[in-house]
Design an enzyme around this catalytic site. Sequence first.
Site, short mmCIF file in Angstrom:
data_model
loop_
_atom_site.label_atom_id
_atom_site.label_comp_id
_atom_site.label_asym_id
_atom_site.label_seq_id
_atom_site.Cartn_x
_atom_site.Cartn_y
_atom_site.Cartn_z
N SER A 39 45.36 11.76 -16.01
CA SER A 39 46.21 12.82 -15.89
C SER A 39 47.54 12.37 -15.44
O SER A 39 48.60 13.20 -15.82
CB SER A 39 45.64 13.92 -15.59
OG SER A 39 44.98 13.79 -14.08
N GLY A 76 41.47 13.15 -17.22
CA GLY A 76 40.12 12.97 -16.77
C GLY A 76 39.59 11.84 -17.26
O GLY A 76 38.28 11.73 -16.78
N ASN A 105 40.02 9.51 -10.79
CA ASN A 105 38.81 10.48 -11.20
C ASN A 105 37.70 9.98 -10.65
O ASN A 105 36.62 10.48 -10.25
CB ASN A 105 38.68 10.77 -12.52
CG ASN A 105 40.10 11.59 -13.19
OD1 ASN A 105 40.30 12.66 -12.57
ND2 ASN A 105 40.76 11.22 -14.15
N ASP A 186 47.46 22.61 -8.05
CA ASP A 186 46.21 22.00 -7.47
C ASP A 186 46.56 20.66 -6.37
O ASP A 186 45.75 20.40 -5.95
CB ASP A 186 45.51 21.43 -8.77
CG ASP A 186 46.38 20.12 -9.56
OD1 ASP A 186 47.59 19.89 -8.98
OD2 ASP A 186 46.03 19.98 -10.69
N HIS A 189 48.55 17.04 -9.17
CA HIS A 189 49.37 16.44 -10.18
C HIS A 189 51.02 16.83 -10.07
O HIS A 189 51.21 18.13 -9.82
CB HIS A 189 48.89 17.16 -11.55
CG HIS A 189 47.44 16.92 -11.95
ND1 HIS A 189 46.55 17.70 -11.46
CD2 HIS A 189 46.94 15.70 -12.56
CE1 HIS A 189 45.30 17.06 -11.97
NE2 HIS A 189 45.73 15.65 -12.82
#
Length: 210
Positions: A39, A76, A105, A186, A189
């Site tokens: 991502s 992801g 991830n 979050d 990102h």
Amino acid sequence: MISLETCSSLIRRAYLCVLLGVATVVPVHATNVLLLGDSLSASYGMQASKGWASIAEKELIKTYPDFRLLNFSASGETTGGGKARLARLLEKNEVDVLWIELGGNDGLRGYPINTIRYNLSAMVKMGKDKGIKVIVTQIQIPPNLGKRYTSMFTGLYPKLAAKEDITLMPFFIESVAVKPELMQADQIHPNEKAQPIIAKEIVEYFKNYL
């Protein structure tokens, strides 16, 4: 007075210099970089055209008209998922440089370090077997899983690069990750304002690399 023979010789030399001069500036090969990332490279939370990958490609094309960034990043994505997809991507695309930006991830989910290392090594081998140059991006993760795991995770990238004799790219969002105003809610990102900043660093990196 210059003789006819001497004059002809001078003309031949001048013509040869012109030919050589032209030859040195004609591009002879395109540079296709296949980016396999997660991502961080997939324009998470925004349109693809707003992401750093698109911005960087457009800027690099100004200097290197034949440069292409084939971005096959997916939100992801893990090293296992990248390994499963890579063979087909290399088969269907002309690739000069394989750029792997994966592992974040895996680390956030606490996957075994040996598993991450194995998957990355397998992808490196796929590229090398086709005579493709390989770049692996250093990945950083929050220390949620403890100092030992975080240290092992961070350390596996330079060790892999040294063992495989490949290029290790620094963690490319490091300059924006420490600035909350450049991160999404979050705090993982980068947001839209951060994309041109990241793109500028990528452009400088590839100008040096190329």
